[in-house]
Design a protein around this motif. Structure first.
Motif, PDB file in Angstrom:
ATOM      1  N   HIS A   1       0.820  -1.211   0.000  1.00 43.84           N
ATOM      2  CA  HIS A   1       0.000   0.000   0.000  1.00 43.84           C
ATOM      3  C   HIS A   1       0.854   1.260   0.000  1.00 43.84           C
ATOM      4  O   HIS A   1       0.387   2.324   0.365  1.00 43.84           O
ATOM      5  CB  HIS A   1      -0.942  -0.005   1.203  1.00 43.84           C
ATOM      6  CG  HIS A   1      -1.850  -1.187   1.206  1.00 43.84           C
ATOM      7  ND1 HIS A   1      -2.854  -1.361   0.280  1.00 43.84           N
ATOM      8  CD2 HIS A   1      -1.877  -2.279   1.993  1.00 43.84           C
ATOM      9  CE1 HIS A   1      -3.475  -2.502   0.510  1.00 43.84           C
ATOM     10  NE2 HIS A   1      -2.901  -3.087   1.533  1.00 43.84           N
ATOM     11  N   GLY A   2       2.102   1.143  -0.431  1.00 47.86           N
ATOM     12  CA  GLY A   2       2.999   2.292  -0.478  1.00 47.86           C
ATOM     13  C   GLY A   2       2.607   3.282  -1.559  1.00 47.86           C
ATOM     14  O   GLY A   2       1.884   2.962  -2.489  1.00 47.86           O
ATOM     15  N   GLU A   3       3.069   4.489  -1.399  1.00 42.88           N
ATOM     16  CA  GLU A   3       2.839   5.533  -2.399  1.00 42.88           C
ATOM     17  C   GLU A   3       4.176   5.928  -2.991  1.00 42.88           C
ATOM     18  O   GLU A   3       5.147   6.034  -2.255  1.00 42.88           O
ATOM     19  CB  GLU A   3       2.183   6.751  -1.750  1.00 42.88           C
ATOM     20  CG  GLU A   3       0.758   6.521  -1.306  1.00 42.88           C
ATOM     21  CD  GLU A   3      -0.198   6.293  -2.464  1.00 42.88           C
ATOM     22  OE1 GLU A   3       0.061   6.824  -3.559  1.00 42.88           O
ATOM     23  OE2 GLU A   3      -1.178   5.582  -2.283  1.00 42.88           O
ATOM     24  N   PRO A   4       4.341   6.123  -4.235  1.00 42.36           N
ATOM     25  CA  PRO A   4       3.317   6.160  -5.277  1.00 42.36           C
ATOM     26  C   PRO A   4       2.947   4.768  -5.782  1.00 42.36           C
ATOM     27  O   PRO A   4       1.950   4.607  -6.469  1.00 42.36           O
ATOM     28  CB  PRO A   4       3.984   6.972  -6.371  1.00 42.36           C
ATOM     29  CG  PRO A   4       5.432   6.649  -6.242  1.00 42.36           C
ATOM     30  CD  PRO A   4       5.650   6.480  -4.766  1.00 42.36           C
TER      31      PRO A   4
ATOM     32  N   ILE B   1      13.446   5.295  -6.918  1.00 42.71           N
ATOM     33  CA  ILE B   1      14.179   5.258  -5.658  1.00 42.71           C
ATOM     34  C   ILE B   1      13.526   6.271  -4.729  1.00 42.71           C
ATOM     35  O   ILE B   1      13.482   7.465  -5.023  1.00 42.71           O
ATOM     36  CB  ILE B   1      15.665   5.584  -5.864  1.00 42.71           C
ATOM     37  CG1 ILE B   1      16.301   4.507  -6.748  1.00 42.71           C
ATOM     38  CG2 ILE B   1      16.380   5.687  -4.521  1.00 42.71           C
ATOM     39  CD1 ILE B   1      17.720   4.800  -7.157  1.00 42.71           C
ATOM     40  N   ILE B   2      12.998   5.782  -3.607  1.00 43.74           N
ATOM     41  CA  ILE B   2      12.312   6.633  -2.643  1.00 43.74           C
ATOM     42  C   ILE B   2      13.326   7.219  -1.662  1.00 43.74           C
ATOM     43  O   ILE B   2      13.327   8.407  -1.390  1.00 43.74           O
ATOM     44  CB  ILE B   2      11.227   5.848  -1.882  1.00 43.74           C
ATOM     45  CG1 ILE B   2      10.231   5.203  -2.856  1.00 43.74           C
ATOM     46  CG2 ILE B   2      10.526   6.732  -0.868  1.00 43.74           C
ATOM     47  CD1 ILE B   2       9.511   6.161  -3.780  1.00 43.74           C
ATOM     48  N   THR B   3      14.202   6.378  -1.135  1.00 45.05           N
ATOM     49  CA  THR B   3      15.236   6.835  -0.213  1.00 45.05           C
ATOM     50  C   THR B   3      16.389   5.844  -0.211  1.00 45.05           C
ATOM     51  O   THR B   3      16.200   4.669  -0.509  1.00 45.05           O
ATOM     52  CB  THR B   3      14.678   7.019   1.214  1.00 45.05           C
ATOM     53  OG1 THR B   3      15.680   7.613   2.044  1.00 45.05           O
ATOM     54  CG2 THR B   3      14.249   5.716   1.819  1.00 45.05           C
ATOM     55  N   ALA B   4      17.559   6.340   0.119  1.00 48.66           N
ATOM     56  CA  ALA B   4      18.743   5.496   0.289  1.00 48.66           C
ATOM     57  C   ALA B   4      19.508   6.058   1.484  1.00 48.66           C
ATOM     58  O   ALA B   4      19.647   7.278   1.606  1.00 48.66           O
ATOM     59  CB  ALA B   4      19.613   5.505  -0.959  1.00 48.66           C
ATOM     60  N   HIS B   5      19.949   5.174   2.394  1.00 50.77           N
ATOM     61  CA  HIS B   5      20.625   5.646   3.594  1.00 50.77           C
ATOM     62  C   HIS B   5      21.487   4.558   4.217  1.00 50.77           C
ATOM     63  O   HIS B   5      21.342   3.375   3.901  1.00 50.77           O
ATOM     64  CB  HIS B   5      19.605   6.145   4.617  1.00 50.77           C
ATOM     65  CG  HIS B   5      18.681   5.062   5.098  1.00 50.77           C
ATOM     66  ND1 HIS B   5      17.547   4.696   4.412  1.00 50.77           N
ATOM     67  CD2 HIS B   5      18.736   4.255   6.178  1.00 50.77           C
ATOM     68  CE1 HIS B   5      16.940   3.715   5.062  1.00 50.77           C
ATOM     69  NE2 HIS B   5      17.638   3.428   6.125  1.00 50.77           N
ATOM     70  N   VAL B   6      22.347   4.980   5.108  1.00 53.34           N
ATOM     71  CA  VAL B   6      23.133   4.058   5.930  1.00 53.34           C
ATOM     72  C   VAL B   6      22.304   3.802   7.185  1.00 53.34           C
ATOM     73  O   VAL B   6      21.950   4.745   7.896  1.00 53.34           O
ATOM     74  CB  VAL B   6      24.498   4.675   6.307  1.00 53.34           C
ATOM     75  CG1 VAL B   6      25.253   3.775   7.257  1.00 53.34           C
ATOM     76  CG2 VAL B   6      25.319   4.949   5.056  1.00 53.34           C
TER      77      VAL B   6
ATOM     78  N   ALA C   1      10.276   1.905  -5.127  1.00 57.02           N
ATOM     79  CA  ALA C   1       8.886   1.698  -5.516  1.00 57.02           C
ATOM     80  C   ALA C   1       8.862   0.999  -6.867  1.00 57.02           C
ATOM     81  O   ALA C   1       9.608   1.363  -7.779  1.00 57.02           O
ATOM     82  CB  ALA C   1       8.148   3.022  -5.599  1.00 57.02           C
ATOM     83  N   ILE C   2       8.000  -0.022  -6.982  1.00 58.64           N
ATOM     84  CA  ILE C   2       7.888  -0.804  -8.209  1.00 58.64           C
ATOM     85  C   ILE C   2       6.600  -0.388  -8.906  1.00 58.64           C
ATOM     86  O   ILE C   2       5.514  -0.839  -8.570  1.00 58.64           O
ATOM     87  CB  ILE C   2       7.896  -2.311  -7.895  1.00 58.64           C
ATOM     88  CG1 ILE C   2       9.152  -2.665  -7.106  1.00 58.64           C
ATOM     89  CG2 ILE C   2       7.795  -3.119  -9.178  1.00 58.64           C
ATOM     90  CD1 ILE C   2       9.131  -4.054  -6.520  1.00 58.64           C
ATOM     91  N   CYS C   3       6.731   0.514  -9.877  1.00 60.80           N
ATOM     92  CA  CYS C   3       5.578   1.027 -10.611  1.00 60.80           C
ATOM     93  C   CYS C   3       5.377   0.197 -11.885  1.00 60.80           C
ATOM     94  O   CYS C   3       6.225  -0.619 -12.241  1.00 60.80           O
ATOM     95  CB  CYS C   3       5.796   2.493 -10.946  1.00 60.80           C
ATOM     96  SG  CYS C   3       6.029   3.515  -9.468  1.00 60.80           S
TER      97      CYS C   3
ATOM     98  N   SER D   1       6.321  -0.912  -2.721  1.00 57.00           N
ATOM     99  CA  SER D   1       7.762  -0.718  -2.599  1.00 57.00           C
ATOM    100  C   SER D   1       8.414  -1.825  -1.786  1.00 57.00           C
ATOM    101  O   SER D   1       7.733  -2.602  -1.114  1.00 57.00           O
ATOM    102  CB  SER D   1       8.046   0.637  -1.956  1.00 57.00           C
ATOM    103  OG  SER D   1       7.460   0.710  -0.677  1.00 57.00           O
ATOM    104  N   VAL D   2       9.732  -1.890  -1.872  1.00 63.05           N
ATOM    105  CA  VAL D   2      10.527  -2.872  -1.132  1.00 63.05           C
ATOM    106  C   VAL D   2      11.731  -2.174  -0.507  1.00 63.05           C
ATOM    107  O   VAL D   2      12.200  -1.158  -1.007  1.00 63.05           O
ATOM    108  CB  VAL D   2      11.026  -4.032  -2.026  1.00 63.05           C
ATOM    109  CG1 VAL D   2       9.878  -4.854  -2.553  1.00 63.05           C
ATOM    110  CG2 VAL D   2      11.880  -3.520  -3.160  1.00 63.05           C
TER     111      VAL D   2
END
Length: 56
Positions: A4-7, A35-40, A27-29, A10-11
Motif C-alpha cells: 500500500h505504499g505511495e506512489p 528510488i524513494i530513499t537510500a541511507h546508511v 517503488a515498483i511502478c 515498494s521494497v
C-alpha cells in the motif's frame, strides 16, 4: 514488500560496498522503478546483519 505504499508498492533493499551496509527503498511502478530513499542504517536499530529491525 509494502503493497500500500505511495506512489507504488515498494521494497526495502539491502546492499554492501565493502563493509558498509546501505538500505534503499524502491517503488515498483507499472512502467519504472523509483528510488524513494537510500541511507546508511543505524547500527543500534538493526539485528541479523541489518536484515531485521529491533522492536522499540
Amino acid at each position: 514488500m509494502f503493497f500500500h505504499g505511495e506512489p507504488c508498492p515498494s521494497v526495502l533493499l539491502m546492499g554492501c560496498i565493502g563493509d558498509q551496509v546501505y538500505h534503499c527503498v524502491v517503488a515498483i511502478c507499472s512502467d519504472n522503478l523509483r528510488i524513494i530513499t537510500a541511507h546508511v542504517p543505524l547500527e543500534e536499530a538493526w539485528t541479523d546483519n541489518h536484515m531485521r529491525r529491533e522492536k522499540p
